[in-house]
Design a protein around this motif. Sequence first.
Motif, PDB file in Angstrom:
ATOM      1  N   GLY A 164      -1.823  20.822  -5.377  1.00 34.50           N
ATOM      2  CA  GLY A 164      -0.818  21.456  -3.919  1.00 34.50           C
ATOM      3  C   GLY A 164      -0.306  21.928  -3.871  1.00 34.50           C
ATOM      4  N   VAL A 165       0.554  22.210  -5.123  1.00 37.74           N
ATOM      5  CA  VAL A 165       2.131  23.265  -5.046  1.00 37.74           C
ATOM      6  C   VAL A 165       0.971  24.094  -5.616  1.00 37.74           C
ATOM      7  CG1 VAL A 165       2.677  22.283  -7.472  1.00 37.74           C
ATOM      8  CG2 VAL A 165       3.928  23.356  -5.505  1.00 37.74           C
ATOM      9  N   PHE A 166      -0.147  24.213  -6.872  1.00 40.89           N
ATOM     10  CA  PHE A 166      -0.572  25.750  -7.408  1.00 40.89           C
ATOM     11  C   PHE A 166      -1.230  26.155  -6.308  1.00 40.89           C
ATOM     12  CE2 PHE A 166       0.448  23.079 -11.925  1.00 40.89           C
ATOM     13  CZ  PHE A 166       1.401  24.124 -11.693  1.00 40.89           C
ATOM     14  N   GLY A 167      -2.029  25.340  -5.219  1.00 45.33           N
ATOM     15  CA  GLY A 167      -2.788  26.542  -4.110  1.00 45.33           C
ATOM     16  C   GLY A 167      -4.334  25.757  -4.382  1.00 45.33           C
ATOM     17  N   THR A 168      -4.166  24.894  -4.837  1.00 47.84           N
ATOM     18  CA  THR A 168      -6.168  24.951  -6.147  1.00 47.84           C
ATOM     19  C   THR A 168      -6.820  24.180  -4.484  1.00 47.84           C
ATOM     20  OG1 THR A 168      -5.255  23.957  -7.685  1.00 47.84           O
ATOM     21  CG2 THR A 168      -5.276  26.176  -8.299  1.00 47.84           C
ATOM     22  N   ALA A 169      -6.003  23.486  -4.478  1.00 54.97           N
ATOM     23  CA  ALA A 169      -7.149  22.591  -3.090  1.00 54.97           C
ATOM     24  C   ALA A 169      -6.491  22.651  -2.206  1.00 54.97           C
ATOM     25  CB  ALA A 169      -7.306  21.466  -3.941  1.00 54.97           C
ATOM     26  N   PRO A 170      -7.361  22.149  -1.341  1.00 51.85           N
ATOM     27  CA  PRO A 170      -6.492  22.025   0.358  1.00 51.85           C
ATOM     28  C   PRO A 170      -5.504  20.573   0.466  1.00 51.85           C
ATOM     29  CG  PRO A 170      -8.734  21.603   0.559  1.00 51.85           C
ATOM     30  CD  PRO A 170      -8.176  21.965  -0.804  1.00 51.85           C
ATOM     31  N   VAL A 171      -4.875  20.203  -0.736  1.00 54.05           N
ATOM     32  CA  VAL A 171      -4.008  18.010  -0.585  1.00 54.05           C
ATOM     33  C   VAL A 171      -2.484  18.438  -0.614  1.00 54.05           C
ATOM     34  CG1 VAL A 171      -6.218  17.780  -2.349  1.00 54.05           C
ATOM     35  CG2 VAL A 171      -3.638  19.229  -2.763  1.00 54.05           C
ATOM     36  N   SER A 172      -2.202  17.606  -0.305  1.00 53.29           N
ATOM     37  CA  SER A 172      -0.559  17.396   0.503  1.00 53.29           C
ATOM     38  C   SER A 172       0.163  17.586  -0.914  1.00 53.29           C
ATOM     39  CB  SER A 172      -0.245  16.048   0.499  1.00 53.29           C
ATOM     40  OG  SER A 172       1.568  16.475   0.759  1.00 53.29           O
ATOM     41  N   PRO A 173       1.247  19.008  -1.643  1.00 49.30           N
ATOM     42  CA  PRO A 173       1.885  19.277  -2.537  1.00 49.30           C
ATOM     43  C   PRO A 173       3.036  17.776  -2.756  1.00 49.30           C
ATOM     44  CG  PRO A 173       2.764  20.215  -0.833  1.00 49.30           C
ATOM     45  CD  PRO A 173       1.944  20.108  -0.083  1.00 49.30           C
ATOM     46  N   HIS A 174       3.527  16.896  -2.004  1.00 45.91           N
ATOM     47  CA  HIS A 174       4.166  16.380  -2.364  1.00 45.91           C
ATOM     48  C   HIS A 174       3.728  14.998  -2.856  1.00 45.91           C
ATOM     49  CE1 HIS A 174       3.002  13.903   1.307  1.00 45.91           C
ATOM     50  NE2 HIS A 174       3.666  14.970   2.030  1.00 45.91           N
ATOM     51  N   PHE A 175       4.183  13.949  -2.425  1.00 46.31           N
ATOM     52  CA  PHE A 175       3.769  12.468  -3.193  1.00 46.31           C
ATOM     53  C   PHE A 175       2.832  12.530  -2.890  1.00 46.31           C
ATOM     54  CE2 PHE A 175       8.290  12.099  -4.262  1.00 46.31           C
ATOM     55  CZ  PHE A 175       8.728  12.268  -5.667  1.00 46.31           C
ATOM     56  N   SER A 176       1.356  11.637  -3.570  1.00 49.05           N
ATOM     57  CA  SER A 176       0.277  10.763  -2.702  1.00 49.05           C
ATOM     58  C   SER A 176       0.823   9.268  -2.956  1.00 49.05           C
ATOM     59  CB  SER A 176      -1.086  10.824  -3.538  1.00 49.05           C
ATOM     60  OG  SER A 176      -0.723  10.727  -4.810  1.00 49.05           O
ATOM     61  N   ARG A 177       1.453   8.943  -3.315  1.00 46.98           N
ATOM     62  CA  ARG A 177       2.055   7.733  -3.219  1.00 46.98           C
ATOM     63  C   ARG A 177       2.899   7.091  -4.203  1.00 46.98           C
ATOM     64  NH1 ARG A 177      -2.169   7.360  -7.402  1.00 46.98           N
ATOM     65  NH2 ARG A 177      -1.101   6.382  -9.526  1.00 46.98           N
ATOM     66  N   VAL A 178       4.032   6.316  -3.917  1.00 42.37           N
ATOM     67  CA  VAL A 178       5.330   5.454  -4.821  1.00 42.37           C
ATOM     68  C   VAL A 178       5.531   4.399  -4.845  1.00 42.37           C
ATOM     69  CG1 VAL A 178       8.096   6.049  -4.272  1.00 42.37           C
ATOM     70  CG2 VAL A 178       6.384   7.722  -3.358  1.00 42.37           C
ATOM     71  N   VAL A 179       5.672   3.969  -5.589  1.00 45.11           N
ATOM     72  CA  VAL A 179       5.299   2.253  -5.924  1.00 45.11           C
ATOM     73  C   VAL A 179       6.999   1.925  -7.159  1.00 45.11           C
ATOM     74  CG1 VAL A 179       4.563   0.564  -7.962  1.00 45.11           C
ATOM     75  CG2 VAL A 179       3.443   2.520  -6.851  1.00 45.11           C
ATOM     76  N   ASN A 180       7.370   1.548  -6.264  1.00 45.27           N
ATOM     77  CA  ASN A 180       8.620   1.112  -6.750  1.00 45.27           C
ATOM     78  C   ASN A 180       9.219  -1.324  -7.683  1.00 45.27           C
ATOM     79  OD1 ASN A 180      11.773  -0.923  -5.357  1.00 45.27           O
ATOM     80  ND2 ASN A 180      12.382   1.633  -6.686  1.00 45.27           N
ATOM     81  N   ARG A 181       9.249  -1.146  -8.720  1.00 46.28           N
ATOM     82  CA  ARG A 181       9.648  -2.294  -9.424  1.00 46.28           C
ATOM     83  C   ARG A 181      11.250  -2.826  -9.224  1.00 46.28           C
ATOM     84  NH1 ARG A 181       6.015   0.357 -11.697  1.00 46.28           N
ATOM     85  NH2 ARG A 181       3.735  -0.191 -11.744  1.00 46.28           N
ATOM     86  N   THR A 182      11.606  -3.291  -8.543  1.00 45.47           N
ATOM     87  CA  THR A 182      13.119  -3.529  -8.567  1.00 45.47           C
ATOM     88  C   THR A 182      13.366  -5.264  -9.566  1.00 45.47           C
ATOM     89  OG1 THR A 182      13.481  -2.426  -6.639  1.00 45.47           O
ATOM     90  CG2 THR A 182      15.259  -3.742  -6.909  1.00 45.47           C
ATOM     91  N   ARG A 183      14.559  -5.533 -10.147  1.00 46.54           N
ATOM     92  CA  ARG A 183      14.959  -6.449 -10.360  1.00 46.54           C
ATOM     93  C   ARG A 183      16.333  -7.091  -9.890  1.00 46.54           C
ATOM     94  NH1 ARG A 183      12.812  -7.815 -16.378  1.00 46.54           N
ATOM     95  NH2 ARG A 183      10.501  -7.874 -16.492  1.00 46.54           N
ATOM     96  N   VAL A 184      16.387  -8.140  -9.029  1.00 43.39           N
ATOM     97  CA  VAL A 184      17.539  -8.342  -8.617  1.00 43.39           C
ATOM     98  C   VAL A 184      18.625  -9.704  -8.810  1.00 43.39           C
ATOM     99  CG1 VAL A 184      19.069  -8.524  -6.547  1.00 43.39           C
ATOM    100  CG2 VAL A 184      17.224  -7.116  -6.753  1.00 43.39           C
ATOM    101  N   ARG A 185      18.891  -9.480  -9.697  1.00 44.77           N
ATOM    102  CA  ARG A 185      19.687 -10.665  -9.819  1.00 44.77           C
ATOM    103  C   ARG A 185      20.644 -11.464  -9.525  1.00 44.77           C
ATOM    104  NH1 ARG A 185      22.981  -9.734 -15.831  1.00 44.77           N
ATOM    105  NH2 ARG A 185      21.111  -8.877 -15.715  1.00 44.77           N
ATOM    106  N   THR A 186      20.737 -12.773  -8.708  1.00 43.36           N
ATOM    107  CA  THR A 186      20.970 -13.283  -7.752  1.00 43.36           C
ATOM    108  C   THR A 186      21.227 -14.648  -7.888  1.00 43.36           C
ATOM    109  OG1 THR A 186      21.266 -13.675  -5.047  1.00 43.36           O
ATOM    110  CG2 THR A 186      19.723 -12.639  -6.669  1.00 43.36           C
TER     111      THR A 186
END
Length: 241
Positions: A164-186
């Motif tokens: 996307g950012v290099f302009g070599t294909a018509p795809v979005s230049p931003h994130f295609s997915r985001v994965v967050n892993r969180t541990r909360v001690r409580t």
Amino acid sequence: MALRPERHERNNDHPPAFLARVVSRRDRHRLGARRWISPFGVRQQCRQCRRPSGRRIPNMSAADLQSSIHPETPVSEPQLKYARSRSVWEGKMKSRLQIRHFPNFYTGEPEHVGGDNSAPTPMEVVIASFNGCLTIVIELVAKELGVPLEAIEMETEGAIDQRGVFGTAPVSPHFSRVVNRTRVRTPAGQEDLDEIRRRVMRRCPAFNLIRDAGVPIELDWTAESAASESLRGDRSPGAAR
């Protein structure tokens, strides 16, 4: 030690009633300085060094915090806060960034892209900001619900199709997915953490900024009742752009 009321002539953001407090003789040079406000307490900020100082004012609820920041604006009207940054290009895809009075920091790119690999990429900073924003809202919501927190560990990865950012294909230049892993001690259980997560998803600015861009976000949150090892999977994602 003598106590004196705080002056407010140099603070136009808040009415005198909100500024009423007392400070020690040692804090006199800081009188009239700006305020440092957060959901976790309010402290005075020195005009010279711009560091929080003075005694902390007792914690406020989210409603009290909101009314303190915007005392004359009803909730039905927009209550705007502005985020600003200044940047200077230094060559080789590197920028020097400044936010308020804080020390400068940099963004750059790896060598194979044309940079010198001396600073994180802008999109890596976006992911780091995502973590920081989530952590703030987790703490805010947990306080509202009366859920005690002992520790929060978080790891987030964002995938980007570089075509996307290099302009070599018509795809979005931003994130295609985001994965967050969180541990909360409580001492609380997974049910309380799930309620915190539901509220955070609705109220976290960074989470909603990315989600509203159409990016799928996966949240994997776990509540732990005892001390545990740091997050496993210390893999370092490839430099993102």
